[in-house]
Write a protein that holds these residues in place. Structure first.
Motif, PDB file in Angstrom:
ATOM      1  N   PHE A  46      19.943   0.828   9.666  1.00  0.00           N
ATOM      2  CA  PHE A  46      20.142   2.194  10.175  1.00  0.00           C
ATOM      3  C   PHE A  46      20.935   3.014   9.158  1.00  0.00           C
ATOM      4  O   PHE A  46      21.955   2.547   8.644  1.00  0.00           O
ATOM      5  CB  PHE A  46      20.931   2.166  11.498  1.00  0.00           C
ATOM      6  CG  PHE A  46      20.253   1.365  12.572  1.00  0.00           C
ATOM      7  CD1 PHE A  46      19.216   1.903  13.313  1.00  0.00           C
ATOM      8  CD2 PHE A  46      20.641   0.055  12.827  1.00  0.00           C
ATOM      9  CE1 PHE A  46      18.575   1.156  14.302  1.00  0.00           C
ATOM     10  CE2 PHE A  46      20.014  -0.698  13.816  1.00  0.00           C
ATOM     11  CZ  PHE A  46      18.977  -0.145  14.551  1.00  0.00           C
ATOM     12  N   HIS A  47      20.437   4.200   8.886  1.00  0.00           N
ATOM     13  CA  HIS A  47      21.194   5.164   8.080  1.00  0.00           C
ATOM     14  C   HIS A  47      21.985   6.023   9.062  1.00  0.00           C
ATOM     15  O   HIS A  47      21.391   6.649   9.951  1.00  0.00           O
ATOM     16  CB  HIS A  47      20.253   6.027   7.251  1.00  0.00           C
ATOM     17  CG  HIS A  47      19.352   5.218   6.371  1.00  0.00           C
ATOM     18  ND1 HIS A  47      19.797   4.579   5.238  1.00  0.00           N
ATOM     19  CD2 HIS A  47      18.044   4.910   6.485  1.00  0.00           C
ATOM     20  CE1 HIS A  47      18.787   3.927   4.682  1.00  0.00           C
ATOM     21  NE2 HIS A  47      17.704   4.110   5.428  1.00  0.00           N
ATOM     22  N   CYS A  48      23.292   6.022   8.932  1.00  0.00           N
ATOM     23  CA  CYS A  48      24.158   6.658   9.936  1.00  0.00           C
ATOM     24  C   CYS A  48      25.172   7.604   9.286  1.00  0.00           C
ATOM     25  O   CYS A  48      25.407   7.543   8.077  1.00  0.00           O
ATOM     26  CB  CYS A  48      24.949   5.599  10.701  1.00  0.00           C
ATOM     27  SG  CYS A  48      23.953   4.311  11.441  1.00  0.00           S
ATOM     28  N   SER A  49      25.777   8.442  10.130  1.00  0.00           N
ATOM     29  CA  SER A  49      26.935   9.241   9.715  1.00  0.00           C
ATOM     30  C   SER A  49      28.090   8.937  10.655  1.00  0.00           C
ATOM     31  O   SER A  49      27.895   8.878  11.884  1.00  0.00           O
ATOM     32  CB  SER A  49      26.636  10.742   9.830  1.00  0.00           C
ATOM     33  OG  SER A  49      25.450  11.052   9.148  1.00  0.00           O
ATOM     34  N   ILE A  50      29.270   8.777  10.080  1.00  0.00           N
ATOM     35  CA  ILE A  50      30.452   8.482  10.902  1.00  0.00           C
ATOM     36  C   ILE A  50      30.809   9.722  11.726  1.00  0.00           C
ATOM     37  O   ILE A  50      30.937  10.823  11.185  1.00  0.00           O
ATOM     38  CB  ILE A  50      31.646   8.063  10.005  1.00  0.00           C
ATOM     39  CG1 ILE A  50      31.307   6.767   9.253  1.00  0.00           C
ATOM     40  CG2 ILE A  50      32.919   7.895  10.836  1.00  0.00           C
ATOM     41  CD1 ILE A  50      32.365   6.318   8.253  1.00  0.00           C
ATOM     42  N   ILE A  51      30.947   9.529  13.035  1.00  0.00           N
ATOM     43  CA  ILE A  51      31.341  10.676  13.882  1.00  0.00           C
ATOM     44  C   ILE A  51      32.741  10.475  14.463  1.00  0.00           C
ATOM     45  O   ILE A  51      33.335  11.404  14.992  1.00  0.00           O
ATOM     46  CB  ILE A  51      30.327  10.926  15.034  1.00  0.00           C
ATOM     47  CG1 ILE A  51      30.114   9.656  15.856  1.00  0.00           C
ATOM     48  CG2 ILE A  51      29.007  11.462  14.489  1.00  0.00           C
ATOM     49  CD1 ILE A  51      29.274   9.872  17.116  1.00  0.00           C
ATOM     50  N   ASP A  52      33.272   9.260  14.362  1.00  0.00           N
ATOM     51  CA  ASP A  52      34.652   9.018  14.809  1.00  0.00           C
ATOM     52  C   ASP A  52      35.236   7.939  13.892  1.00  0.00           C
ATOM     53  O   ASP A  52      34.772   6.800  13.895  1.00  0.00           O
ATOM     54  CB  ASP A  52      34.656   8.556  16.277  1.00  0.00           C
ATOM     55  CG  ASP A  52      36.071   8.292  16.783  1.00  0.00           C
ATOM     56  OD1 ASP A  52      37.026   8.378  15.982  1.00  0.00           O
ATOM     57  OD2 ASP A  52      36.209   7.988  17.985  1.00  0.00           O
ATOM     58  N   ALA A  53      36.227   8.320  13.075  1.00  0.00           N
ATOM     59  CA  ALA A  53      36.771   7.406  12.061  1.00  0.00           C
ATOM     60  C   ALA A  53      38.002   6.651  12.572  1.00  0.00           C
ATOM     61  O   ALA A  53      38.875   6.271  11.799  1.00  0.00           O
ATOM     62  CB  ALA A  53      37.097   8.174  10.789  1.00  0.00           C
ATOM     63  N   ASN A  54      38.062   6.413  13.861  1.00  0.00           N
ATOM     64  CA  ASN A  54      39.147   5.614  14.450  1.00  0.00           C
ATOM     65  C   ASN A  54      39.145   4.209  13.826  1.00  0.00           C
ATOM     66  O   ASN A  54      38.169   3.477  13.973  1.00  0.00           O
ATOM     67  CB  ASN A  54      38.893   5.534  15.971  1.00  0.00           C
ATOM     68  CG  ASN A  54      39.942   4.691  16.681  1.00  0.00           C
ATOM     69  OD1 ASN A  54      40.669   3.916  16.049  1.00  0.00           O
ATOM     70  ND2 ASN A  54      40.019   4.860  17.988  1.00  0.00           N
TER      71      ASN A  54
END
Lengths: 238, 238
Positions: A46-54
């Motif tokens: 999966f190519h993803c983008s981080i939406i929460d960097a917790n």
């Protein structure tokens, strides 16, 4: 290319474990909006983008996916006697997962030098080797299995079944057998340092395992197992 | 079968080092008149009887000898970039010596993760693997060599020379190249994690190295090197 791993995927959102999150944010210094590549251990990238960097629980949005990513053309089960020195077995696990294996079964036979096998560490090694070698499928390391049970379980499979043993008998080389038996599924049995006993060998032969030799070098158990994995890999190389 | 090692052989008498003597007498409990098998690391096996069981300096009488014992049909030089983690390079040394190698050259190229290499430990591992795998020839581990010097040295050899690299280019698989170029002498170059640079690759190609790929798995340096050693071994298996 750098891969992250998670099986926690729902509605195009990937949630990462505490360990993977910490590694991603604290060690590799990723941040919100970064693009990352994620594998699910079941064959998909999966190519993803981080939406929460917790750093305890990263979440990422899936932008696109590739099922059967870097999929091998064959399935390989390695049934190997755990070595006395556990590091040596784990070295086999790492190398096998890098080169290509689907299932690793620690098999306990009469001459096994180790009769109890804890699989947790080997599973971590398999996960790390999967990511390192850019694969999307996580090899399975099973609990230790008794030799007789293993043979019974695989009696009726259509896979090519090979047993590497050291007794004097009519054997072909693993190269010859793999060349003459093209298949998409293989099961290979590698015995302990003291070899299988005659009863075990006969049980395997009766169940359709073909005896093979691995050439003239006397190899340690884990080296023989790595060599067998490599033989299958090379027999299927493009 | 159990092998001992000594190069101190004169007039049919073998003298063993303090370490080998201690192991033979104190650990394995051998005594005077015992028959033992000895290799000289230069290709010969000697059947001997212990005539002095001094645990600091055992002496044995040679009863018979077999030159070229368990000799391989080929000669293999592996030139491999030392890994950052030295254990990984030593793991390659052990596996390569078990499977079959003659010379191991730690090669320092631009992207090498380790520029200094102490060979003493690797030499001990090679000795132990030789005995373990029932060979009479001791693989040589050289001092670290600069990439350019290595290429110059092997420019005019008649051996099959292969370089495994990751750059996009027209490459054949190592299986195909070994099948189409039967030889009794091989030299294989395996680069560091960051690969060779373009200048290094071109220098090697100009010197007659053929580019090869090792299949689709992304392998660690030491795994690629073990796989290359195995490829040559399997290509020459009976």
């Amino acid at each position: 290319m750098e891969l992250f791993y998670s099986q926690d995927i729902q509605n195009d959102i990937v949630v990462f474990s505490a360990e993977e999150s910490k590694h991603m944010i604290k060690v590799l210094r990723h941040n919100i909006h970064d693009n990352i590549n994620v594998v699910d251990g079941r064959g998909s990238l999966f190519h993803c983008s981080i939406i929460d960097a917790n750093p305890h629980s990263v979440r990422a949005q899936i932008n696109s996916s590739q099922p059967n990513w870097n999929k091998r053309s064959y399935n390989l089960t390695m049934a190997v006697a755990p070595t006395k020195n556990n590091d040596r077995f784990e070295n086999f696990v790492e190398k096998a997962c890098e080169i290509g294996v689907d299932t690793i079964v620690p098999v306990i036979s009469q001459h096994s030098q180790r009769r109890v096998y804890k699989r947790e560490r080997a599973e971590k090694i398999a996960l790390s080797a999967m990511k390192q070698s850019l694969k999307a499928s996580l090899p399975v390391v099973t609990d230790a299995v008794d030799f007789n049970d293993f043979i019974s379980k695989y009696k009726d499979t259509s896979a090519i079944k090979l047993i590497a043993h050291c007794m004097d008998s009519d054997k072909h080389s693993i190269v010859e057998l793999l060349r003459d038996n093209k298949q998409d599924s293989y099961i290979i049995l590698i015995g302990p340092e003291g070899d299988f006993n005659e009863k075990e060998l006969n049980l395997a032969l009766d169940a359709g395992f073909k005896p093979v030799h691995l050439g003239t070098s006397r190899l340690r158990t884990e080296t023989a197992a790595i060599l067998a994995v490599t033989s299958v890999y090379l027999a299927n190389i493009d």
